[in-house]
Each structure stands twice: as structure tokens, then as C-alpha cells.
Write a protein that holds these residues in place. Structure first.
Motif, PDB file in Angstrom:
ATOM      1  N   ALA A 109       0.824  -1.203   0.000  1.00  0.00           N
ATOM      2  CA  ALA A 109       0.000   0.000   0.000  1.00  0.00           C
ATOM      3  C   ALA A 109       0.861   1.257   0.000  1.00  0.00           C
ATOM      4  N   ILE A 110       1.957   1.240   0.766  1.00  0.00           N
ATOM      5  CA  ILE A 110       2.870   2.390   0.798  1.00  0.00           C
ATOM      6  C   ILE A 110       3.482   2.610  -0.577  1.00  0.00           C
ATOM      7  N   LYS A 111       3.896   1.525  -1.221  1.00  0.00           N
ATOM      8  CA  LYS A 111       4.478   1.647  -2.547  1.00  0.00           C
ATOM      9  C   LYS A 111       3.441   2.145  -3.562  1.00  0.00           C
ATOM     10  N   ALA A 112       2.197   1.711  -3.396  1.00  0.00           N
ATOM     11  CA  ALA A 112       1.130   2.199  -4.267  1.00  0.00           C
ATOM     12  C   ALA A 112       0.926   3.703  -4.070  1.00  0.00           C
ATOM     13  N   ALA A 113       0.989   4.159  -2.827  1.00  0.00           N
ATOM     14  CA  ALA A 113       0.850   5.591  -2.546  1.00  0.00           C
ATOM     15  C   ALA A 113       2.011   6.373  -3.148  1.00  0.00           C
ATOM     16  N   GLU A 114       3.211   5.821  -3.091  1.00  0.00           N
ATOM     17  CA  GLU A 114       4.389   6.501  -3.627  1.00  0.00           C
ATOM     18  C   GLU A 114       4.313   6.657  -5.147  1.00  0.00           C
ATOM     19  N   LEU A 115       3.532   5.811  -5.796  1.00  0.00           N
ATOM     20  CA  LEU A 115       3.357   5.953  -7.241  1.00  0.00           C
ATOM     21  C   LEU A 115       2.635   7.262  -7.584  1.00  0.00           C
ATOM     22  N   GLU A 161      -6.245   0.517  -7.609  1.00  0.00           N
ATOM     23  CA  GLU A 161      -5.698  -0.244  -8.735  1.00  0.00           C
ATOM     24  C   GLU A 161      -4.237  -0.613  -8.514  1.00  0.00           C
ATOM     25  N   ASP A 162      -3.490   0.278  -7.844  1.00  0.00           N
ATOM     26  CA  ASP A 162      -2.053   0.080  -7.682  1.00  0.00           C
ATOM     27  C   ASP A 162      -1.670  -0.794  -6.488  1.00  0.00           C
ATOM     28  N   MET A 163      -2.584  -0.997  -5.549  1.00  0.00           N
ATOM     29  CA  MET A 163      -2.225  -1.683  -4.304  1.00  0.00           C
ATOM     30  C   MET A 163      -1.569  -3.036  -4.518  1.00  0.00           C
ATOM     31  N   TYR A 164      -2.099  -3.819  -5.437  1.00  0.00           N
ATOM     32  CA  TYR A 164      -1.536  -5.143  -5.683  1.00  0.00           C
ATOM     33  C   TYR A 164      -1.000  -5.261  -7.108  1.00  0.00           C
TER      34      TYR A 164
END
Length: 292
Positions: A109-115, A161-164
Motif C-alpha cells: 500500500a505504501i508503494k502504491a501511494a508513492e506511485l 488499482e495500484d495496491m496489488y
């Protein structure tokens, strides 16, 4: 252990993950600081005020790169005594008393937020840490992560959409790879690099007094720059929206009494709302308020 005994890193690792490691481009600032964290780790939460203060005073000289370690051992073992007491945020030891089923969800989730950008990633990280350590919420649950994304003002459709997604997974894998390359075995750990790849970096594992981080930064810069003036506390509050009294005291070098006095002034102006929480008092910035 004193910081002088911390390990030296001989060379800055190469980013062979297609730009995914940290997800942020290299800076032209003379120093780059890799901050290795586990979002579920109490000590990492306690480190944040030190990083805020360092950024306020010396941010013109360095760039921060948050890196997720992927080390979930702290969830099942007692933490060793850190060199600096947890007096800033003092969270309860929640994770040793409550089962956490899927800790990797939080990292993705953190990586998805960083996108959605570095600032978005930082806001989201702060929000989920508050949810865990202040509100005792399970930040590995999808519904809590979505709610945190909403609070952090992320694009919810994009975040979902980006979470996984493959991008988030690759970014997390690159963080874990980088942690292994630099032999990070404790959360939090900080590695300071200067702009020359030929020069060695300095690794600090655990939490220490603020002066230690300043001294290491000066060592990397090979000079002793004067710290920048701190902004008025109301400006600090407007930036972070929700902060604790201990955090304010540390950042502004105030006594507890001074912090209470200054915050009461802002409370009378209806600029902040007092939120009592176990171990500390927090202050919520009133966005619609105007100073008289």
C-alpha cells in the motif's frame, strides 16, 4: 552501542531496479539519506520527529529516501533496548499483543501511494502510522488502508488499482533487495551517502539523540553549516495537520511548559484542537481558522 561503532558502507548501491528503488530520482543535493523502516515498527514511528527536525534545519543539504525493509521479525520478538528512550511518541506495544495476518499488504500500500508522488507517499505513511499507534487500527486490513488513503488525500481509484499491481510489488521487492545489499538488520536504520560514489557511507542502526544525526551529516558534508531558522509553529502545524506535544517540544527545543503555553495561545485563536491521547497530547490543525 554508540553511533561511532555503527557499520561503514563502502559504496552506494546501484539502482538496477529500473528506477523503482525508492521510486524517486537522484538529487543534486550533496547528501542522500536512506531511511530503512518497517511501517509496523514502534521505533520507526518514534524516529519521525527527528527526521522532521533534521529536514527543517538542514534539508537544503540532503534528500531523504524511505526504504521498506520487509523485516517483520519485530512482530514476534521483543525489541532490544534502543540507545535513546522512546519519549517522543511512546506508542503501546500493540503488535506483540495483537495478531497481524498479512503485514506485506501495508508495504504494498505504501508503494502504491508513492506511485502518486513522494509527498503523497509520505502523507500516507504518516497516516497509517497514526492509525496503528494512536488509534490501534489494523493497518494490514484493506478497508483501513483505503480509509487512510482517503485521509491522505490520495486518488482513491488509482490507489486501489495500484495496491496489488506489478509496479507496487516490484518497488517493494527492490526495497527489500536494497536492504539486503546494505546488510540492514534492524529497523529503523539510516545510511548517509555523499554525492561521490567512491566515498563510503555511514550506517546508524536504531534510535539516538538528535545531535548524533546532525554530527553525521556534518561529517558527510565535511563542514558545520548553521541550521536554518525554524518556521513559526503554526506553519509547522498547517503542514502536518496533526502533531503531538512531545514532537513539538523536540523540534522547537522547548520545554513541555513552553509547548503547552504556545499551543494554548493557538487554541484560544481556534487554530488548533486539543486531542488527548494516552502518553501525550496531540493537536489537530483547524484548516478553516484564521488568526486574529
Amino acid at each position: 552501542m554508540s553511533w561511532e561503532s555503527s557499520n561503514s558502507i563502502q559504496q552506494r548501491p546501484e539502482d538496477d531496479c529500473g528506477g523503482f528503488c525508492g521510486l524517486f530520482p537522484s538529487s543534486k543535493k550533496p547528501v542522500e539519506i536512506y531511511v530503512f523502516i518497517d511501517p509496523l515498527c514502534e521505533d520507526c514511528w518514534s524516529l519521525e520527529p527527528f527526521l522532521k527536525k533534521l529536514t527543517m534545519e538542514y534539508g537544503q543539504y540532503f534528500t531523504l529516501r524511505p526504504i521498506l525493509t520487509g523485516d517483520y521479525q519485530p512482530l514476534v520478538r521483543e525489541r532490544s533496548e534502543c540507545s535513546y528512550p522512546k519519549t517522543v511518541l511512546q506508542p503501546d506495544n500493540i503488535l506483540l499483543n495483537n495478531a497481524v495476518s498479512f503485514p506485506w499488504r501495508t508495504s504494498l500500500a505504501i508503494k502504491a501511494a508513492e506511485l502518486q508522488g513522494r509527498k503523497a507517499g509520505t502523507r500516507f505513511l504518516r497516516t497509517i502510522q497514526e492509525a496503528l499507534f494512536l488509534n490501534k487500527q489494523d493497518i494490514t486490513a484493506d478497508e483501513i488502508l483505503i480509509e487512510c488513503a482517503k485521509i491522505a488525500k490520495l486518488d482513491l481509484e488509482e490507489f486501489h488499482e495500484d495496491m496489488y499491481s506489478a509496479s507496487a510489488k516490484k518497488a517493494f521487492q527492490c526495497d527489500v533487495k536494497l536492504s539486503k545489499e546494505l546488510e540492514i538488520d534492524e529497523s529503523p536504520s539510516i545510511v548517509f551517502f555523499n554525492e561521490s560514489e567512491e566515498d563510503s557511507g555511514i550506517k546508524i542502526s536504531g534510535i539516538y539523540s538528535y545531535d548524533v544525526y546532525v554530527n553525521v551529516l556534518h561529517q558527510m558534508l565535511q563542514k558545520d553549516p548553521q541550521p536554518a531558522a525554524k518556521p513559526p509553529v503554526e506553519e509547522f502545524l498547517s503542514s502536518y495537520k496533526f502533531v503531538g506535544s512531545r514532537e513539538i517540544s523536540l523540534i522547537y527545543d522547548w520545554t513541555n511548559a513552553q509547548t503547552e503555553k504556545e499551543m494554548k495561545k493557538l487554541q484560544l485563536k481556534q487554530m488548533v484542537e486539543r486531542i488527548p491521547i494516552k502518553h501525550d497530547t496531540f493537536w489537530k490543525y483547524n484548516i478553516t481558522s484564521k488568526a486574529e
